[in-house]
Motif scaffolding. Sequence first.
Motif, PDB file in Angstrom:
ATOM      1  N   ALA A 199      55.022 104.746 -43.872  1.00 20.67           N
ATOM      2  CA  ALA A 199      55.916 103.662 -43.428  1.00 20.67           C
ATOM      3  C   ALA A 199      56.823 103.489 -44.584  1.00 20.67           C
ATOM      4  CB  ALA A 199      55.169 102.360 -42.803  1.00 20.67           C
ATOM      5  N   CYS A 200      56.575 103.485 -45.615  1.00 18.45           N
ATOM      6  CA  CYS A 200      57.118 103.308 -46.795  1.00 18.45           C
ATOM      7  C   CYS A 200      58.253 104.369 -46.891  1.00 18.45           C
ATOM      8  CB  CYS A 200      56.560 102.906 -48.091  1.00 18.45           C
ATOM      9  SG  CYS A 200      55.801 101.396 -48.097  1.00 18.45           S
ATOM     10  N   HIS A 201      57.649 105.852 -46.571  1.00 11.98           N
ATOM     11  CA  HIS A 201      58.492 106.795 -46.747  1.00 11.98           C
ATOM     12  C   HIS A 201      59.851 106.564 -45.850  1.00 11.98           C
ATOM     13  CE1 HIS A 201      54.841 109.181 -48.191  1.00 11.98           C
ATOM     14  NE2 HIS A 201      55.385 108.387 -48.994  1.00 11.98           N
TER      15      HIS A 201
ATOM     16  N   GLU B  35      61.123 104.029 -44.768  1.00 14.16           N
ATOM     17  CA  GLU B  35      62.085 103.144 -45.193  1.00 14.16           C
ATOM     18  C   GLU B  35      62.740 103.422 -46.611  1.00 14.16           C
ATOM     19  OE1 GLU B  35      62.428  99.784 -44.473  1.00 14.16           O
ATOM     20  OE2 GLU B  35      63.779  99.375 -45.945  1.00 14.16           O
TER      21      GLU B  35
END
Lengths: 150, 163
Positions: A143-145, A147
Amino acid sequence: MQTPRRTQRRALLRAVVGAAVVAPALAACDLFKPEAPPPPDPLTGFYLDTLALAALYQTDSRPLVATVRDAHKAHAAALAAIMYPPPGSAAPVPPSAAASAAPATPASVREAEQKAWQKAVDACLTAPAERATLLGEIAVARACHLEVLR
Amino acid sequence: MTSPSPSPSASASPLAQKPLTAAGLERLRATLAAENAALFAYGRLGVLLDAKGKEEARAAEVAHRARRDAIVLALDEAKASPAPAEPGYVLPFPLTDAASAQRLAAHVEEGVAANWRAVLRTVEGAQRKAALDAYSDAALRSTRWRRLAGVTPVTTPFPGRVA
């Protein structure tokens, strides 16, 4: 000259004695029969997809991309550490569609990350307790990737 | 879950819909303390941020309040008396400008993410999904704050894992 009845009896005796000699030999052979490979770990497909995801970034050396690629590699190593049998020792598993595709554009890489994120979420939600944390970490990292790849 | 965007409407959390194990209750208590600390921090740091930062901080505060309420409800349902928030918290570094405010926001989000991460293995089904959503939201906010603060790397392979 032998009667047919006597011949039958000798044939029967030969068969019984022969079986008594051959049976232990066959049983001994069982001792050395190679074991069938254990079934692959349920995370095998997920592991292969993770390796394929890391490979998407292989040719890009930008620092941000390297961070994402290294995260995927770290995830693959962490998965391999908890899988039984370890990847590579089990029966071969055909690569999934995601693993065989090779997106090259930023849009297709992002799409691959999005699919990988959803797979990680699903894997976390259905995993046994002892695997939930690692799979959750992988889902959240993905999920952070998404972002940072915006 | 169809997108990793933050979901601030956590007041409808299913955390309270099923009895929690002793380990689950213990983890939720720790997570409640982290959510309270985050609310305290956002109350202090918001004033130092620019308009965009203030907007982000307000959204984060709303999300943390919703999650705190969901935990209090779950603990209450389990007759596990939730601990009240502390009257004050010692900040890990002085809060002097926008950069320190962004770093503090990233810091508290990492703490919240670490606590929700620890809840995952103690719950299952809809409760695990609620924990994963909260974990993901906190890690995403941390990533955004780190990027705003110029902290590298902006993301880590195992968000919330204490090295």
